[in-house]
Design a protein around this motif. Structure first.
Motif, short mmCIF file in Angstrom:
data_model
loop_
_atom_site.label_atom_id
_atom_site.label_comp_id
_atom_site.label_asym_id
_atom_site.label_seq_id
_atom_site.Cartn_x
_atom_site.Cartn_y
_atom_site.Cartn_z
N ASN A 172 41.89 -2.00 0.81
CA ASN A 172 41.95 -2.15 2.26
C ASN A 172 42.21 -3.59 2.68
O ASN A 172 42.98 -3.85 3.60
N ARG A 173 41.59 -4.52 1.98
CA ARG A 173 41.82 -5.93 2.30
C ARG A 173 43.24 -6.36 1.95
O ARG A 173 43.86 -7.14 2.67
N GLU A 175 45.80 -4.39 1.99
CA GLU A 175 46.65 -3.79 3.03
C GLU A 175 46.66 -4.68 4.27
O GLU A 175 47.72 -4.95 4.84
N LYS A 176 45.50 -5.15 4.67
CA LYS A 176 45.41 -6.05 5.84
C LYS A 176 46.13 -7.36 5.56
O LYS A 176 46.80 -7.90 6.45
N ALA A 177 46.02 -7.88 4.34
CA ALA A 177 46.72 -9.12 3.98
C ALA A 177 48.23 -8.92 4.08
O ALA A 177 48.95 -9.81 4.56
N CYS A 178 48.72 -7.77 3.64
CA CYS A 178 50.15 -7.48 3.73
C CYS A 178 50.61 -7.43 5.18
O CYS A 178 51.68 -7.94 5.53
N VAL A 179 49.78 -6.86 6.05
CA VAL A 179 50.13 -6.81 7.46
C VAL A 179 50.20 -8.22 8.03
O VAL A 179 51.13 -8.58 8.75
N ARG A 180 49.20 -9.05 7.67
CA ARG A 180 49.20 -10.44 8.15
C ARG A 180 50.43 -11.20 7.68
O ARG A 180 51.06 -11.92 8.46
#
Length: 185
Positions: A172-173, A175-180
């Motif tokens: 999940n983290r 995934e969030k890093a990829c979005v950022r």
């Protein structure tokens, strides 16, 4: 300096138990050892490669690709007798729904799955395995069980649950890093 010299006595003398205090202290410290993070990353990458090799082996038994095998496995895991929507399979596999649509059409032509419109919404295509595919997967269960027991023999149920939960948190983290990162480009 030997690898174990920085660990407390309990680790050196064969005890696998980690004190709760040390465990909590480790959680509170930021991870600064980049070598450890790199090693972890390489280990995960290697695990993925071995999983891919197993998928390729099982896929070849049906004359399909590894990604097609994953689609069949996702359907097998998710189907509760009324089929699985394409978008649910694509979310589980982290791929675009158009990929699942294209590959499921090929798998349908090979006679390995069925594609049916949803009775509720005809725009939604539901995927299900045909009997032949279910029987083939069932025939591999003994081999899969043997491999699973060998691979996970070091974990009891609680340990595997905890480890899986931590991996899900990392996923999940990431995934969030990829979005950022994607927002920066």
């Amino acid at each position: 300096m030997a690898f174990h010299e920085h660990w407390p006595e309990e680790s050196v003398h064969g005890s696998d138990a980690v004190s709760a205090t040390r465990k909590e202290g480790a959680r509170l410290r930021p991870i600064g050892n980049l070598d450890l993070i790199r090693r972890f990353t390489w280990e995960i990458s290697s695990i993925n490669m071995y999983l891919e090799e197993l998928r390729q082996f099982w896929a070849r038994t049906l004359g399909i690709s590894g990604p097609q095998w994953l689609i069949l496995m996702a359907i097998s895991d998710l189907d509760k007798d009324d089929g699985v929507p394409v978008n649910v399979v694509s979310k589980l596999l982290h791929v675009d729904p158009s990929f699942v649509t294209t590959q499921s059409k090929l798998l349908e032509k090979k006679g390995l799955l069925r594609r049916r419109p949803s009775p509720i919404d005809a725009r939604v295509v539901r995927l299900s395995l045909v009997d032949k595919t279910q029987k083939h997967i069932a025939s591999l269960n003994e081999q899969y069980k043997t491999i699973r027991e060998f691979v996970f023999q070091e974990f009891d149920e609680n340990e595997l649950t905890e480890f899986t939960t931590k991996l899900a948190t990392l996923k999940n983290r990431l995934e969030k890093a990829c979005v950022r990162i994607s927002l920066d480009f």
